[in-house]
Motif scaffolding. Structure first.
Motif, PDB file in Angstrom:
ATOM      1  N   ARG A  67     -18.285 -23.048  17.528  1.00 16.08           N
ATOM      2  CA  ARG A  67     -17.698 -24.077  16.661  1.00 16.08           C
ATOM      3  C   ARG A  67     -18.403 -24.127  15.310  1.00 16.08           C
ATOM      4  O   ARG A  67     -17.756 -24.358  14.288  1.00 16.08           O
ATOM      5  CB  ARG A  67     -17.761 -25.439  17.367  1.00 16.08           C
ATOM      6  CG  ARG A  67     -16.705 -25.567  18.461  1.00 16.08           C
ATOM      7  CD  ARG A  67     -16.715 -26.916  19.130  1.00 16.08           C
ATOM      8  NE  ARG A  67     -15.534 -27.070  19.974  1.00 16.08           N
ATOM      9  CZ  ARG A  67     -15.297 -28.123  20.747  1.00 16.08           C
ATOM     10  NH1 ARG A  67     -16.165 -29.131  20.772  1.00 16.08           N
ATOM     11  NH2 ARG A  67     -14.205 -28.188  21.479  1.00 16.08           N
TER      12      ARG A  67
ATOM     13  N   TRP B 276     -16.881 -21.160  13.395  1.00 20.94           N
ATOM     14  CA  TRP B 276     -15.466 -21.324  13.026  1.00 20.94           C
ATOM     15  C   TRP B 276     -15.239 -22.465  12.043  1.00 20.94           C
ATOM     16  O   TRP B 276     -14.461 -22.341  11.105  1.00 20.94           O
ATOM     17  CB  TRP B 276     -14.637 -21.582  14.285  1.00 20.94           C
ATOM     18  CG  TRP B 276     -14.396 -20.363  15.116  1.00 20.94           C
ATOM     19  CD1 TRP B 276     -14.775 -19.090  14.851  1.00 20.94           C
ATOM     20  CD2 TRP B 276     -13.705 -20.318  16.374  1.00 20.94           C
ATOM     21  NE1 TRP B 276     -14.386 -18.234  15.852  1.00 20.94           N
ATOM     22  CE2 TRP B 276     -13.719 -18.961  16.807  1.00 20.94           C
ATOM     23  CE3 TRP B 276     -13.098 -21.274  17.177  1.00 20.94           C
ATOM     24  CZ2 TRP B 276     -13.127 -18.554  18.006  1.00 20.94           C
ATOM     25  CZ3 TRP B 276     -12.516 -20.871  18.376  1.00 20.94           C
ATOM     26  CH2 TRP B 276     -12.527 -19.527  18.778  1.00 20.94           C
TER      27      TRP B 276
ATOM     28  N   GLU C 153     -15.828 -31.340  15.224  1.00 14.24           N
ATOM     29  CA  GLU C 153     -15.863 -30.595  16.480  1.00 14.24           C
ATOM     30  C   GLU C 153     -17.275 -30.108  16.810  1.00 14.24           C
ATOM     31  O   GLU C 153     -17.635 -29.953  17.982  1.00 14.24           O
ATOM     32  CB  GLU C 153     -14.902 -29.412  16.428  1.00 14.24           C
ATOM     33  CG  GLU C 153     -13.435 -29.792  16.455  1.00 14.24           C
ATOM     34  CD  GLU C 153     -13.036 -30.454  17.764  1.00 14.24           C
ATOM     35  OE1 GLU C 153     -13.617 -30.099  18.816  1.00 14.24           O
ATOM     36  OE2 GLU C 153     -12.149 -31.324  17.741  1.00 14.24           O
ATOM     37  N   VAL C 154     -18.063 -29.861  15.779  1.00 16.42           N
ATOM     38  CA  VAL C 154     -19.461 -29.483  15.994  1.00 16.42           C
ATOM     39  C   VAL C 154     -20.229 -30.666  16.585  1.00 16.42           C
ATOM     40  O   VAL C 154     -21.055 -30.506  17.491  1.00 16.42           O
ATOM     41  CB  VAL C 154     -20.107 -29.009  14.680  1.00 16.42           C
ATOM     42  CG1 VAL C 154     -21.608 -28.782  14.867  1.00 16.42           C
ATOM     43  CG2 VAL C 154     -19.432 -27.729  14.190  1.00 16.42           C
TER      44      VAL C 154
ATOM     45  N   SER D 261     -19.629 -30.839  20.268  1.00 13.27           N
ATOM     46  CA  SER D 261     -20.439 -29.871  21.017  1.00 13.27           C
ATOM     47  C   SER D 261     -21.897 -30.307  21.107  1.00 13.27           C
ATOM     48  O   SER D 261     -22.549 -30.126  22.144  1.00 13.27           O
ATOM     49  CB  SER D 261     -20.353 -28.487  20.353  1.00 13.27           C
ATOM     50  OG  SER D 261     -19.079 -27.918  20.550  1.00 13.27           O
TER      51      SER D 261
END
Length: 204
Positions: A29, A32, A39-40, A43
Motif C-alpha cells: 500500500r 501503490w 489505506e496506509v 495497514s
C-alpha cells in the motif's frame, strides 16, 4: 486479501505469519498509494493490532502514531476516524503503564466525540468510561466516581436500567463507592436499584 490472511493467522494464534502478511500489505500500500494515504493508515493499524495482541505495545505505539498523523492530515484532527486511533493510542499507553498519558488521550477522544456526536451518544459514554479507567490506575477515585456517575446516568437514558451495559456501569460505581468508604451512598444506590417502581419507571 493479505489483511484477510493476516486476520485468519491472528485468529489461529499464528503470530509470525500474521505479522509477515500485515508487513507485506503495508509495503504494497505504501508503494501503490504513497506514504500518507488513508489505506496506509489502515495497514498500520492492522499491524499495530497484531503487536498489541501479542503483548508488544512498544512496537505498536509508533505504528499507531503514524496512522494517527495520516488520518489527521487527511480527515482533520477533530475527525471521528482520528479519534478512533487516539483511543487505540490511549489503550497502548495504559498497556505500557503510562496512565497519565492514557488519561490525557482518552480526554481528547471524549472532547472530539462530544463535539461530533453530541453529549448523549453511546460512544461518548464509552469515552467517559475510558477516562475513568485511566484515572482509576492513578488513584483519582473522586474523579472516577464523578465520571462513573455520568456514565451511569447516560446509559440509563440510552438503554434503561436492565441493560447489561447499565448493570456493568452500576457495578463499577458500587466498587468505587466501596473503595472510597461511602457506604451510606452505596446502600442508597443499591436500594434504588432493588425498588420495583425504579425497575418499571427508572428515574433517568
Amino acid at each position: 486479501a493479505l489483511h484477510d490472511f493476516g486476520l485468519a493467522y491472528w485468529r489461529e494464534g499464528n503470530q509470525a505469519d500474521a505479522e509477515t502478511n500485515d508487513l507485506e500489505a503495508l509495503a504494497i500500500r505504501r508503494r501503490w498509494f504513497g506514504p500518507e494515504h488513508p489505506e496506509v493508515a489502515v495497514s498500520l493499524i492492522h499491524l499495530a493490532d497484531v503487536y498489541r495482541h501479542y503483548g508488544r505495545p512498544a512496537e505498536a505505539e509508533p505504528l499507531t502514531r503514524e496512522a494517527l498523523a495520516i488520518q489527521e492530515k487527511n480527515f482533520g484532527k477533530d475527525s471521528l476516524i482520528a479519534a478512533d486511533s487516539l483511543r487505540v493510542l490511549s489503550i497502548l499507553m495504559g498497556d505500557e503503564g503510562n496512565w497519565p498519558e492514557s488519561e490525557s488521550l482518552a480526554q481528547e477522544v471524549l472532547a472530539i466525540r462530544r463535539q461530533r456526536l453530541g453529549s448523549e451518544h453511546p460512544l461518548v459514554a464509552a469515552s467517559l468510561a475510558d477516562v475513568a479507567w485511566a484515572a482509576s490506575h492513578q488513584g483519582k477515585w473522586d474523579r472516577v466516581e464523578s465520571l462513573q456517575r455520568e456514565v451511569l446516568a447516560m446509559q440509563c437514558k440510552l438503554y434503561g436500567t436492565q441493560h447489561p451495559f447499565y448493570l456493568a456501569s452500576l457495578g463499577n460505581l458500587c466498587s468505587t463507592l466501596e473503595r472510597l468508604g461511602k457506604f451510606t451512598e452505596l446502600e442508597k444506590l443499591l436500594d434504588e436499584q432493588l425498588t420495583p417502581a425504579f425497575k418499571k419507571q427508572p428515574a433517568c
